[in-house]
Scaffold this motif. Sequence first.
Motif, PDB file in Angstrom:
ATOM      1  N   LYS A 182    -106.122  18.498 -43.664  1.00  0.00           N
ATOM      2  CA  LYS A 182    -107.167  18.435 -42.646  1.00  0.00           C
ATOM      3  C   LYS A 182    -108.308  17.537 -43.136  1.00  0.00           C
ATOM      4  O   LYS A 182    -108.614  17.497 -44.325  1.00  0.00           O
ATOM      5  CB  LYS A 182    -107.725  19.848 -42.368  1.00  0.00           C
ATOM      6  N   HIS A 183    -108.955  16.847 -42.186  1.00  0.00           N
ATOM      7  CA  HIS A 183    -110.124  16.043 -42.516  1.00  0.00           C
ATOM      8  C   HIS A 183    -111.331  16.946 -42.752  1.00  0.00           C
ATOM      9  O   HIS A 183    -111.445  18.015 -42.149  1.00  0.00           O
ATOM     10  CB  HIS A 183    -110.444  15.071 -41.381  1.00  0.00           C
ATOM     11  N   VAL A 184    -112.244  16.515 -43.612  1.00  0.00           N
ATOM     12  CA  VAL A 184    -113.491  17.240 -43.847  1.00  0.00           C
ATOM     13  C   VAL A 184    -114.656  16.433 -43.279  1.00  0.00           C
ATOM     14  O   VAL A 184    -114.510  15.270 -42.916  1.00  0.00           O
ATOM     15  CB  VAL A 184    -113.723  17.487 -45.360  1.00  0.00           C
ATOM     16  N   GLY A 185    -115.827  17.054 -43.246  1.00  0.00           N
ATOM     17  CA  GLY A 185    -117.026  16.350 -42.795  1.00  0.00           C
ATOM     18  C   GLY A 185    -117.592  16.929 -41.513  1.00  0.00           C
ATOM     19  O   GLY A 185    -116.841  17.397 -40.647  1.00  0.00           O
ATOM     20  N   HIS A 186    -118.906  16.907 -41.396  1.00  0.00           N
ATOM     21  CA  HIS A 186    -119.576  17.483 -40.229  1.00  0.00           C
ATOM     22  C   HIS A 186    -119.781  16.480 -39.104  1.00  0.00           C
ATOM     23  O   HIS A 186    -119.923  16.852 -37.960  1.00  0.00           O
ATOM     24  CB  HIS A 186    -120.935  18.060 -40.647  1.00  0.00           C
ATOM     25  N   LYS A 187    -119.828  15.192 -39.450  1.00  0.00           N
ATOM     26  CA  LYS A 187    -120.064  14.174 -38.432  1.00  0.00           C
ATOM     27  C   LYS A 187    -118.949  13.142 -38.444  1.00  0.00           C
ATOM     28  O   LYS A 187    -118.510  12.709 -39.497  1.00  0.00           O
ATOM     29  CB  LYS A 187    -121.407  13.481 -38.667  1.00  0.00           C
ATOM     30  N   LEU A 188    -118.526  12.762 -37.253  1.00  0.00           N
ATOM     31  CA  LEU A 188    -117.508  11.731 -37.106  1.00  0.00           C
ATOM     32  C   LEU A 188    -118.146  10.525 -36.425  1.00  0.00           C
ATOM     33  O   LEU A 188    -118.723  10.650 -35.349  1.00  0.00           O
ATOM     34  CB  LEU A 188    -116.345  12.262 -36.265  1.00  0.00           C
ATOM     35  N   LEU A 189    -118.089   9.383 -37.100  1.00  0.00           N
ATOM     36  CA  LEU A 189    -118.676   8.164 -36.560  1.00  0.00           C
ATOM     37  C   LEU A 189    -117.546   7.181 -36.236  1.00  0.00           C
ATOM     38  O   LEU A 189    -117.145   6.385 -37.079  1.00  0.00           O
ATOM     39  CB  LEU A 189    -119.643   7.542 -37.579  1.00  0.00           C
ATOM     40  N   PRO A 190    -116.983   7.264 -35.023  1.00  0.00           N
ATOM     41  CA  PRO A 190    -115.822   6.426 -34.684  1.00  0.00           C
ATOM     42  C   PRO A 190    -116.224   4.993 -34.338  1.00  0.00           C
ATOM     43  O   PRO A 190    -117.158   4.775 -33.573  1.00  0.00           O
ATOM     44  CB  PRO A 190    -115.223   7.138 -33.469  1.00  0.00           C
ATOM     45  N   LEU A 191    -115.517   4.051 -34.903  1.00  0.00           N
ATOM     46  CA  LEU A 191    -115.722   2.641 -34.575  1.00  0.00           C
ATOM     47  C   LEU A 191    -114.458   2.117 -33.899  1.00  0.00           C
ATOM     48  O   LEU A 191    -113.695   1.357 -34.467  1.00  0.00           O
ATOM     49  CB  LEU A 191    -116.034   1.835 -35.845  1.00  0.00           C
ATOM     50  N   TYR A 192    -114.195   2.606 -32.691  1.00  0.00           N
ATOM     51  CA  TYR A 192    -113.015   2.188 -31.946  1.00  0.00           C
ATOM     52  C   TYR A 192    -113.326   2.207 -30.452  1.00  0.00           C
ATOM     53  O   TYR A 192    -114.289   2.823 -30.006  1.00  0.00           O
ATOM     54  CB  TYR A 192    -111.813   3.088 -32.257  1.00  0.00           C
ATOM     55  N   HIS A 193    -112.498   1.523 -29.673  1.00  0.00           N
ATOM     56  CA  HIS A 193    -112.702   1.433 -28.234  1.00  0.00           C
ATOM     57  C   HIS A 193    -111.764   2.361 -27.462  1.00  0.00           C
ATOM     58  O   HIS A 193    -112.071   2.798 -26.368  1.00  0.00           O
ATOM     59  CB  HIS A 193    -112.489  -0.006 -27.759  1.00  0.00           C
ATOM     60  N   ASP A 194    -110.622   2.637 -28.055  1.00  0.00           N
ATOM     61  CA  ASP A 194    -109.616   3.466 -27.397  1.00  0.00           C
ATOM     62  C   ASP A 194    -109.819   4.923 -27.808  1.00  0.00           C
ATOM     63  O   ASP A 194    -109.575   5.287 -28.959  1.00  0.00           O
ATOM     64  CB  ASP A 194    -108.213   2.977 -27.804  1.00  0.00           C
ATOM     65  N   LYS A 195    -110.236   5.779 -26.908  1.00  0.00           N
ATOM     66  CA  LYS A 195    -110.513   7.183 -27.223  1.00  0.00           C
ATOM     67  C   LYS A 195    -109.275   7.918 -27.713  1.00  0.00           C
ATOM     68  O   LYS A 195    -109.364   8.870 -28.482  1.00  0.00           O
ATOM     69  CB  LYS A 195    -111.082   7.896 -25.996  1.00  0.00           C
ATOM     70  N   ARG A 196    -108.105   7.478 -27.263  1.00  0.00           N
ATOM     71  CA  ARG A 196    -106.869   8.144 -27.665  1.00  0.00           C
ATOM     72  C   ARG A 196    -106.647   8.036 -29.172  1.00  0.00           C
ATOM     73  O   ARG A 196    -106.082   8.914 -29.797  1.00  0.00           O
ATOM     74  CB  ARG A 196    -105.680   7.547 -26.909  1.00  0.00           C
TER      75      ARG A 196
END
Length: 202
Positions: A182-196
């Motif tokens: 599983k991924h850890v971390g409280h904040k996810l900062l996505p740098l992508y255009h496709d939500k999928r």
Amino acid sequence: MVVFRGTGVKGMGKGYKLKLIKNALTDSNLRLNKIMWLPSSKNLDQPNSKQSIEIKKWKGLTIKKLEKWKNIKVHNGFNKEYKRFAGTIGKRIESFFYKNKKTPNIYCLGFSLGAALATHCGAHLKLRFGINPNVLVGASPRVGGRDFQKAYDKLINKSARIMLEKDPVPQIPGNLIKKLYKHVGHKLLPLYHDKRIGERLK
């Protein structure tokens, strides 16, 4: 600031290809194993034992907390790799505290393989020195299982993860054993255009 580089970074110097192969082997060592940089839990019922004296140096760790953390399993390759640096990092931070009275703002930064090591570093510094490090990682693979995720996110309250569009690294370990990690971390900062893409990487 403690910074860890990624698996393959040009300019690694002599023997670049050999280092790249070594790092790739680290990435592929997928077996789950207990955390190696924790202090020993043996002979803690003996007040004057070497282990009892050692654990007193760990300001963020009690015997009860050690009992919990010693059974948590993580990616064996990242685990072994961080253990190589844990002693040196600990001594550097200890030296800083000796020379400075103020508690510093510690940042653990990493990208790719380095992100996994920065994740270990954050937990290590919190348990060893009782400080609250800021952990910022990019393109991080999954570092441990569900128990590690829960314990880590409870321990580290300042952590963020950056995901890059179409980057395969955050999907490591892959779908075959994804449920174990599983991924850890409280904040996810996505740098992508496709939500999928983001949904698949959570």
